[in-house]
Design a protein around this motif. Structure first.
Motif, PDB file in Angstrom:
ATOM      1  N   THR A   1      78.065  32.717 -10.287  1.00 42.17           N
ATOM      2  CA  THR A   1      77.897  31.294 -10.008  1.00 42.17           C
ATOM      3  C   THR A   1      77.233  31.146  -8.652  1.00 42.17           C
ATOM      4  O   THR A   1      77.599  31.830  -7.716  1.00 42.17           O
ATOM      5  CB  THR A   1      79.268  30.601  -9.950  1.00 42.17           C
ATOM      6  N   PRO A   2      76.239  30.274  -8.546  1.00 46.60           N
ATOM      7  CA  PRO A   2      75.545  30.143  -7.266  1.00 46.60           C
ATOM      8  C   PRO A   2      76.493  29.685  -6.165  1.00 46.60           C
ATOM      9  O   PRO A   2      77.376  28.855  -6.395  1.00 46.60           O
ATOM     10  CB  PRO A   2      74.492  29.073  -7.534  1.00 46.60           C
ATOM     11  N   VAL A   3      76.317  30.269  -5.012  1.00 43.11           N
ATOM     12  CA  VAL A   3      77.187  29.942  -3.881  1.00 43.11           C
ATOM     13  C   VAL A   3      77.138  28.447  -3.569  1.00 43.11           C
ATOM     14  O   VAL A   3      78.138  27.831  -3.229  1.00 43.11           O
ATOM     15  CB  VAL A   3      76.777  30.781  -2.648  1.00 43.11           C
ATOM     16  N   THR A   4      75.937  27.838  -3.752  1.00 37.69           N
ATOM     17  CA  THR A   4      75.781  26.423  -3.395  1.00 37.69           C
ATOM     18  C   THR A   4      76.587  25.493  -4.299  1.00 37.69           C
ATOM     19  O   THR A   4      76.850  24.358  -3.934  1.00 37.69           O
ATOM     20  CB  THR A   4      74.305  26.000  -3.470  1.00 37.69           C
ATOM     21  N   SER A   5      76.980  25.981  -5.495  1.00 34.69           N
ATOM     22  CA  SER A   5      77.783  25.118  -6.366  1.00 34.69           C
ATOM     23  C   SER A   5      79.262  25.225  -6.040  1.00 34.69           C
ATOM     24  O   SER A   5      80.087  24.579  -6.667  1.00 34.69           O
ATOM     25  CB  SER A   5      77.597  25.491  -7.823  1.00 34.69           C
ATOM     26  N   MET A   6      79.600  26.081  -5.100  1.00 35.06           N
ATOM     27  CA  MET A   6      81.019  26.248  -4.761  1.00 35.06           C
ATOM     28  C   MET A   6      81.461  25.117  -3.847  1.00 35.06           C
ATOM     29  O   MET A   6      80.650  24.539  -3.127  1.00 35.06           O
ATOM     30  CB  MET A   6      81.216  27.574  -4.028  1.00 35.06           C
ATOM     31  N   PRO A   7      82.737  24.812  -3.859  1.00 40.26           N
ATOM     32  CA  PRO A   7      83.233  23.833  -2.891  1.00 40.26           C
ATOM     33  C   PRO A   7      83.015  24.349  -1.470  1.00 40.26           C
ATOM     34  O   PRO A   7      82.854  25.552  -1.257  1.00 40.26           O
ATOM     35  CB  PRO A   7      84.717  23.726  -3.213  1.00 40.26           C
ATOM     36  N   ASN A   8      83.027  23.400  -0.538  1.00 36.40           N
ATOM     37  CA  ASN A   8      82.703  23.738   0.841  1.00 36.40           C
ATOM     38  C   ASN A   8      83.496  24.896   1.407  1.00 36.40           C
ATOM     39  O   ASN A   8      82.964  25.810   2.016  1.00 36.40           O
ATOM     40  CB  ASN A   8      82.943  22.496   1.707  1.00 36.40           C
ATOM     41  N   TRP A   9      84.819  24.853   1.180  1.00 35.43           N
ATOM     42  CA  TRP A   9      85.664  25.904   1.774  1.00 35.43           C
ATOM     43  C   TRP A   9      85.299  27.274   1.228  1.00 35.43           C
ATOM     44  O   TRP A   9      85.261  28.255   1.951  1.00 35.43           O
ATOM     45  CB  TRP A   9      87.144  25.594   1.555  1.00 35.43           C
ATOM     46  N   ALA A  10      84.978  27.302  -0.087  1.00 34.57           N
ATOM     47  CA  ALA A  10      84.637  28.589  -0.692  1.00 34.57           C
ATOM     48  C   ALA A  10      83.319  29.099  -0.129  1.00 34.57           C
ATOM     49  O   ALA A  10      83.153  30.290   0.106  1.00 34.57           O
ATOM     50  CB  ALA A  10      84.551  28.453  -2.198  1.00 34.57           C
ATOM     51  N   GLN A  11      82.400  28.160   0.113  1.00 37.24           N
ATOM     52  CA  GLN A  11      81.132  28.574   0.701  1.00 37.24           C
ATOM     53  C   GLN A  11      81.352  29.198   2.059  1.00 37.24           C
ATOM     54  O   GLN A  11      80.681  30.148   2.437  1.00 37.24           O
ATOM     55  CB  GLN A  11      80.204  27.367   0.835  1.00 37.24           C
TER      56      GLN A  11
END
Lengths: 300, 368
Positions: B304-314
């Motif tokens: 899954t693309p990093v940019t689609s992750m929630p902020n904290w996960a990024q």
């Protein structure tokens, strides 16, 4: 050759070694005799530079186990209690590997291991993991000797080995001793003690006695009897409740008891009959190292 | 000395009933099976807009796009080249170019063109985002048609011609393959040697080695080197397979790939050594490894693309070495990025290598 001065080691709250001091002379077989958990392996691991003591000093051939561990590693051979060679390599590959690691070759010191190695040589292409217990032990000893060490540490070398191989093994140690190698050997088997030049009886991280096997037995001054009857289980209880019997321990098929001087054989006989025993046998016997160990451990 | 130790390791590896099969099966499986099995959803695609028209119509289109959850307009560029540049540096994922006279032509002839350019390094993301964009455009056209009943009643008012940058056929496999190589290298060069060392601990053979004059560092290197070699052989094998089966060749320089692979191998070896220092049994080491690999993979951008992750996960992914290496592999492989464009992952990986290996050395001292 090996000197230990006030060594302490504890694992958490367990004191594995308590203020241990002793000396091993050049060219002797020094036996460390004691039950499992007495601290034998801990002591060996300190002397072979695998473990640091909490306090105290130890020297192998005048080298400090802490500061000069690199030099010590060149002059000692160690055979751990657990078989620790590469099981997926063959007999020959293992020996060759350890020779290379010590910067030597099998040929160079072959004379030292010849007696031992020629017994396993027919299986030299077999993987070490597929050897029998006795053969594994011979291979391990060969690998520990291949660099011609001056001190050999053998941690319970005969545990799990059949009686014939054990006997052979001790004969090998005698021959190595004649080559001038100092040997420290630990064992839980008391009968092997008399094969050592000197023995130390160890329990709970302390030496109970250090002397030649003969002198240790000679120090045993109490009268020792072997007692048997038809009801062995009850017998121990009855013996222990007799006021004039000092110690009583199970030794195979009989009990060995020490008594204070005044007790007579006939009186004990009557006492046991009175308690419902039959087929009673009471014989005065010569103490063995095991008797000494049991007695000294009790009186300490 | 180290030569004999390495020789012994190789002997043992090839004598093991499992590891040689793993070394062959893993790349084959990863390269031939896994690229076919994956799917992905796309959100929050970073969009760059080139509005050459500056009309009411184009204004309304932009507002509409901004309102959708699929797109996030990150910049307005005067020219397509400028916009492409923002893709290159990674600020944008997709470009919408509205040509001048968009409104005029639309009103006059009923036809007009816009251009969509998507960064297809992440193929699934590019594919999905351009079709989302297309459907929004269609929707917009339908809206216009309702308002201006008079505009041409023809079927298609806008003609959309998307072009996918760096992965023109929009192939998800192409996107997966470089990342799968990363997984392979992680397992081979990082965790197998760690398990091997713990194995020696468990068997007690390490005791026997420790009483010999063999230095600890040499012993560890003798464990790592064979797996490094195997790792690079397998990596090359994978690249060969990728070329043979998928016709996929790295666009960028092979040297860059090997350079980053070397640094990455140091990083994972370090992690492996730390795990081996804290574990006493293979089982323990396996579980710890499994735990970390799972987490690192899931937040690495592999699936899954990093940019689609929630902020904290990024934010968490900042400390994930896998992310950087996967990023580098994809960029070099598909986009042909040169070394100077990869400085961030370079320094990140170098710091990881230093931190983990220092930690490994310190934790080894303690365990003694």
């Amino acid at each position: 050759m090996v000197s230990v001065i006030n060594i302490n080691k504890s694992y958490g709250t367990l004191q594995a070694l308590q203020n241990l001091s002793f000396e091993v002379n050049r060219g002797e077989i020094y036996g460390i005799i004691g039950p499992d958990g007495a601290g034998k392996t801990t002591l060996f691991r300190i002397l072979t530079t695998l473990l640091l003591a909490d306090s105290g000093m130890a020297f192998v051939d005048r080298l400090d186990v802490e500061k000069d561990y690199k030099q010590i590693r060149n002059i000692i051979g160690y055979m751990p209690g657990k078989f620790s060679l590469y099981q997926d390599m063959t007999v020959e590959e293992n020996l060759d590997f350890f020779a290379t690691v010590y910067n030597t070759t099998i040929q160079e010191n072959y004379y030292l291991i010849e007696d031992i190695y020629k017994q396993i040589e027919p299986f030299k292409n077999r993987r070490a993991g597929k050897l029998s217990g006795g053969m594994k032990q011979k291979l391990a000893l060969s690998c520990a000797l291949i660099h011609k060490p001056t001190v050999l540490f053998l941690d319970e070398p005969t545990t799990g080995v059949d009686p014939v191989s054990r006997k052979e093994f001790w004969e090998m140690l005698k021959r190595l001793k004649n080559q001038g190698i100092t040997i420290l050997v630990s064992t839980p088997y008391m009968d092997e003690a008399k094969l050592c030049d000197r023995i130390a009886l160890i329990q709970n991280g302390r030496f109970l006695k250090v002397d030649t096997p003969k002198n240790i037995v000679a120090q045993f001054t109490e009268a020792l009897w072997s007692v048997k009857s038809s009801k062995m289980h009850r017998l121990l209880k009855d013996l222990r409740s007799h006021p004039e019997i000092i110690t009583s321990f199970s030794f195979g098929e009989s009990y060995h008891i020490t008594i204070n001087g005044t007790l007579k054989k006939e009186i004990l006989f009557d006492y046991l009959i009175h308690h419902g025993h039959s087929e009673i046998e009471i014989n005065p016997i010569q103490p063995s190292v095991e008797d000494c160990f049991m007695f000294f451990s009790k009186s300490n | 000395m180290i030569r004999f130790l390495v020789e012994k390791e190789f002997k043992q590896i090839f004598r093991n009933s499992f590891v040689p099969k793993l070394i062959v099966a893993m790349p084959v499986l990863m390269m031939l099976v896994l690229p076919w099995a994956a799917n992905q959803e796309v959100k929050g695609v970073k969009m760059s807009i080139v509005d050459n028209d500056n009309s009411t119509f184009s204004e309304r289109l932009i507002h509409k796009l901004d309102a959708s959850s699929y797109f996030r307009i990150v910049d307005f560029s005067p020219t397509n080249d400028k916009a492409l540049n923002s893709i290159e540096i990674g600020d944008a994922d997709i470009i919408l170019e509205i040509q001048s006279g968009f409104e005029r032509e639309l009103v006059k002839t009923g036809f007009s063109k816009v251009m969509i350019s998507a960064n297809a390094v992440n193929a699934m993301k590019a594919g999905l985002s351009s079709s989302y964009l297309a459907s929004i455009l269609m929707d917009y056209v339908a809206e216009l048609r309702n308002e201006h009943g008079g505009i041409n009643k023809g079927i298609n008012i806008l003609v959309i011609e998307p072009t996918f940058k760096f992965n023109p056929r929009l192939d998800y496999k192409v996107f997966m393959i470089p990342a799968l190589m990363v997984m392979l290298l992680t397992m081979l060069a990082g965790f197998l040697p760690a398990l091997n060392i713990v194995g020696e601990k468990e068997m007690g053979t390490i005791e026997q080695i420790n009483v010999t004059p063999v230095k600890r560092l040499i012993f560890i290197f003798s464990k790592l080197i064979p797996y490094w070699i195997i790792g690079f052989v397998v990596l090359s094998l994978c690249m060969g397979l990728g070329w043979l089966v998928y016709g996929l060749r790295p666009t960028g320089s092979l040297l860059t790939i090997y350079l980053f692979s070397s640094i990455y191998v140091l990083v994972v070896s370090g992690i492996g050594l730390i795990i081996s220092n804290y574990s006493n049994t293979m089982q323990q080491a396996m579980f710890v490894t499994f735990f970390f690999v799972m987490i690192l993979l899931l937040i690495s951008g592999l699936f899954t693309p990093v940019t689609s992750m929630p902020n904290w996960a990024q934010k968490v992914t900042i400390v994930n070495p896998l992310k950087y290496y996967i990023q580098v592999m994809r960029l070099v492989y598909l986009k042909g990025s040169a070394f100077k464009e990869l400085l961030t992952p370079f320094f990140a990986l170098c710091s990881f290598a230093i931190v983990f290996n220092t930690w490994a050395v310190v934790s080894y001292r303690k365990s003694k």
